[in-house]
Enzyme design. Structure first.
Site, PDB file in Angstrom:
ATOM      1  N   HIS A  36       0.819  -1.206   0.000  1.00  0.00           N
ATOM      2  CA  HIS A  36       0.000   0.000   0.000  1.00  0.00           C
ATOM      3  C   HIS A  36       0.855   1.258   0.000  1.00  0.00           C
ATOM      4  CE1 HIS A  36      -3.660   2.312   0.826  1.00  0.00           C
ATOM      5  NE2 HIS A  36      -2.970   2.984   1.724  1.00  0.00           N
ATOM      6  N   HIS A  84     -10.652   2.710  -1.075  1.00  0.00           N
ATOM      7  CA  HIS A  84     -10.788   2.177   0.267  1.00  0.00           C
ATOM      8  C   HIS A  84     -11.528   0.855   0.165  1.00  0.00           C
ATOM      9  CE1 HIS A  84     -10.085   4.604   4.208  1.00  0.00           C
ATOM     10  NE2 HIS A  84      -8.975   4.412   3.541  1.00  0.00           N
ATOM     11  N   GLU A 293      -4.028   5.127  12.288  1.00  0.00           N
ATOM     12  CA  GLU A 293      -4.461   5.830  11.078  1.00  0.00           C
ATOM     13  C   GLU A 293      -5.749   6.625  11.323  1.00  0.00           C
ATOM     14  OE1 GLU A 293      -4.508   3.222   7.691  1.00  0.00           O
ATOM     15  OE2 GLU A 293      -2.488   2.477   8.114  1.00  0.00           O
ATOM     16  N   ASP A 468      -4.389   7.370 -12.497  1.00  0.00           N
ATOM     17  CA  ASP A 468      -4.843   5.989 -12.653  1.00  0.00           C
ATOM     18  C   ASP A 468      -4.868   5.263 -11.317  1.00  0.00           C
ATOM     19  OD1 ASP A 468      -2.178   5.522 -12.103  1.00  0.00           O
ATOM     20  OD2 ASP A 468      -1.714   4.527 -13.978  1.00  0.00           O
ATOM     21  N   GLY A 505      -1.395   8.500  -9.168  1.00  0.00           N
ATOM     22  CA  GLY A 505      -2.111   7.234  -9.230  1.00  0.00           C
ATOM     23  C   GLY A 505      -1.921   6.407  -7.981  1.00  0.00           C
TER      24      GLY A 505
END
Length: 703
Positions: A36, A84, A293, A468, A505
């Site tokens: 990620h 998400h 987070e 993208d 992207g």
């Protein structure tokens, strides 16, 4: 402690450090080296994307939160797309809402005012689980966007069983900023103070790692962040007020402080005093503070004399803002707690995960035995498919007119259109095609860029830049990795051809169902364009139907093939045909020759006719005038590119102009009052399809 690091990666860390990392350090490495955050399995291929151009102000540089392009008059357009997916599979409301919040903070981190959002949603079958996911995803997006006052002006909604366990929730955002006032995400000198706004809590622990592995089916709710759009509004407004006092900004997204501090330092060092971090939960452990987070937080790099100027603005709203550390010259990232070292790692190690180049091979394509499909059956099933029904019940839940700049609204055309502060008109469109990508990811990569370019043309715009988002299964599976490589190759080729640089992207791997089957490859692009001259208002009325472009018998990898099985040829992206047909559409709009237009894509020509029929008109098609194939199924349902359907009062203008350009334009039918589809001398009653178009989602999902 659950880590996604491989044994090889752990050995690299031990060798560089010459010791065993402690728990906090392992967690830092886990998030910073996650797919990620690090792009460790994709970065080598992402470098092939065209990211430069005369209008590019900021592109896909490492650790920049968004890209930007010059739109004239001293202004820059900032754009970004994110997903998400895993959070939305576990908690669809908060997963989708925090996706909106995160993308908004990416835009304001450049100093830009967010002006529009797009949402691209893909869910599986509409059983009880699918309906629950869809209702809550849409509610979450509306809750956040409506609360902060940023309009959701467009998007996509698609249904496919490949997303039964793993929905895709993509959100894009654009913003406006003075070109000379763009704020970087990284620093270039030590001595700056690190200022954090917002509370840190337990939500979202390990979210970046969670997004870098398949869904386990166990209780993963703790990895999902909680949305607070009212705090988000304070963050947006206050951040934009203090821009002049900051040297760099990072949104606290995936990986929390661990990632934000390390990326902002950009190879320099940092010291963070964790006891100064404002906490929502008193008992939070130091290592949890590092990787939490929690949303609605921003990190600023600030000269010492400007710290109070920054924090005073947030404290006007009783919003926490604290000086938590500094940028140092020693190239080490250190987290302390009451003077005791919790973690101490070299910046270079954190920012340089071992890159993965894995085996790749093309999966064998399965060919179904062809079966006879009548034209009646094809029309009824394709035009009744949920992908083609009205999405009004979805976008009516979004305040898409807030700010009063939305000129072409959701459902009115193939692209949204907004008025910019300098008076220019901006068009936006997102496109993906999981059916074509599952058959030929290279052709699909080219096709989705070309389709976005065509969609912008239908409202009078020429594409100027794109972002993208590449969404696949586990990259360690050779078939998945090959699909990723091939789709990226196609996107890069088409972007170069259309001179639409890719300025940002995201890559999202590990999208799989509970049995480990990957989703269909689903790369997505969001393209921005500027209106060349005039905007077409897309008025459906009586007139002549002109079809631009050749129709080829290419039905594999289409909506038709999803319903009836794959056989025949895959639609090829013939980019010059897309460019020339788009050029003719732009000229036709400029000279007031276009009453209504649509590009031919999902559902083929039949799918393009549906928006006319549901407006209370009958369409008569002369099949012999559709040039390129003798197959009636191919004529009506092929999804090959390079084509537009136009209602006009001057069809001869198009046939003449197309000959000058060297493309095909055919008078293929006419539009009259009524509610039927005629193909040659055969009438197809459309009453049931029209009723389904307007009522399907409300009946199936919301009743």
């Amino acid at each position: 402690m659950i880590l996604t690091l491989s044994e090889r990666e752990m050995e690299v860390a031990r060798k560089v450090l010459q010791r065993e990392p402690n728990e906090a350090e392992w967690r830092m490495l886990d998030v910073l080296w996650s797919e990620h955050c690090s792009y460790k399995s994709s970065k080598v291929f992402l470098r092939s994307l065209p990211s430069e151009g005369p209008n590019v102000v900021m592109s896909v540089e490492d650790w920049q939160d968004a890209g930007a392009v010059d739109i004239g008059d001293g202004l820059a357009l900032v754009l970004k797309v994110e997903s998400h997916n895993h959070p939305s599979a576990v908690d669809p409301f908060n997963g989708a809402a925090t996706g909106v919040g995160g993308i908004l903070r990416d835009i304001i981190s450049k100093g830009a005012m967010p002006i529009a959002l797009l949402d691209m949603i893909r869910v599986g079958e509409l059983n009880e689980k699918g309906k629950w996911l869809l209702r809550n995803i849409i509610a979450g997006i509306g809750f956040y966007g409506n609360s902060v006052g940023v309009p959701v002006v467009g998007g996509e909604l698609s249904f496919d069983s490949t997303y039964n366990d793993n929905p895709l929730v993509d959100v894009a955002c654009v913003g406006i900023v003075d070109k000379g006032s763009i704020v970087p995400s990284v620093v270039k000198e030590p001595g700056l103070r690190l200022v954090l706004t917002g509370f840190t809590g337990l939500d979202g622990l390990g979210g970046a790692s969670f997004a870098s592995r398949k869904l386990s089916g166990n209780d993963e709710i703790g990895a999902v962040q909680i949305a607070d759009p009212f705090a988000g509004k304070i963050v947006i407004d206050s951040t934009l007020e203090v821009i002049k006092y900051v040297d760099a900004i990072k949104d606290l997204g995936g990986g929390g402080l661990a990632v934000a501090v390390t990326e902002m330092a950009n190879g320099l060092g940092a010291i963070v005093n964790l006891e100064k971090v404002p906490l929502r939960v008193k008992e939070l452990l130091p290592e949890e503070i590092i990787i939490s987070e929690t949303q609605e937080r921003m990190l600023f790099a600030v000269k010492p004399e400007n710290v109070e100027k920054v924090c005073s603005k947030f404290k006007e709203f009783n919003y926490p803002c604290e000086d938590i550390g500094e940028i140092t010259p020693d190239r080490r990232v250190k987290f302390l707690y009451n003077g005791k070292t919790v973690a101490d790692l070299p910046s270079e190690l954190l920012l340089s995960p071992p890159l993965n180049l894995m085996p790749s091979e093309r999966a064998p394509r399965r060919y179904n035995v062809p079966k006879d499909v009548t034209i009646e059956e094809a029309i009824n099933k394709v035009l009744s498919h949920p992908d083609l029904v009205s999405k009004e019940i979805v976008y009516s839940q979004y305040d898409y007119e807030v700010g009063t700049s939305t000129l072409v609204k959701p459902g009115e055309a193939d692209s949204a259109v907004l008025e910019l502060p300098n008076g220019r008109l901006l068009a936006l469109k997102a496109d993906a095609n999981q059916d074509l990508c599952s058959e030929d990811p290279y052709e699909c990569g080219k096709s989705i860029v070309a389709e976005s370019f065509r969609n912008l043309s239908t409202v009078g715009a020429r594409g100027i830049a794109l972002v993208d988002h590449l969404q696949f299964g586990d990259p360690r599976k050779p078939h998945v990795y090959q699909d990723f490589i091939e789709s990226l190759r196609g996107i890069a080729e088409a972007s170069r051809f259309f001179s639409t640089p890719i300025v940002g992207g995201k890559v999202s791997f590990h999208n799989e169902d509970k049995d480990g089957n990957p989703i269909k490859p689903t790369p997505l692009v969001v393209m921005a364009g500027l209106i060349e001259d005039k905007v077409v208002r897309n008025e459906v009325r009586e007139g002549t139907l002109v079809l631009l472009g050749n129709t080829r018998d290419e039905t594999r990898g289409t909506l038709f093939s999803r319903i009836f099985g794959s056989w025949g040829e895959v639609p090829k992206a013939r980019l010059m045909e897309d460019l020339l047909a788009s050029k003719l559409i732009l000229k036709g709009i400029s000279e007031d020759k276009v009453l209504w237009d649509k590009d031919v894509s999902k559902g083929g020509l039949a799918g393009a006719l549906l928006p006319i029929i549901v407006k209370g008109y009958s369409v008569k098609i002369f099949s012999s005038s559709i040039i390129g194939t003798s197959s009636l199924i191919g004529k009506m349902f092929s999804e090959n590119g390079g084509r537009f359907l136009v209602i006009t009062d001057d069809p001869q203008w198009f046939t003449y102009q197309s000959g000058r350009l060297g493309i095909q334009a055919s008078i293929v039918g006419k539009v009259e009052k009524g509610s039927s589809l005629w193909i040659d001398n055969k009438e197809f009653k459309m009453d049931g399809i029209i009723d389904n178009y307007f009522s399907y989602l409300e009946k199936v999902v919301w009743s």
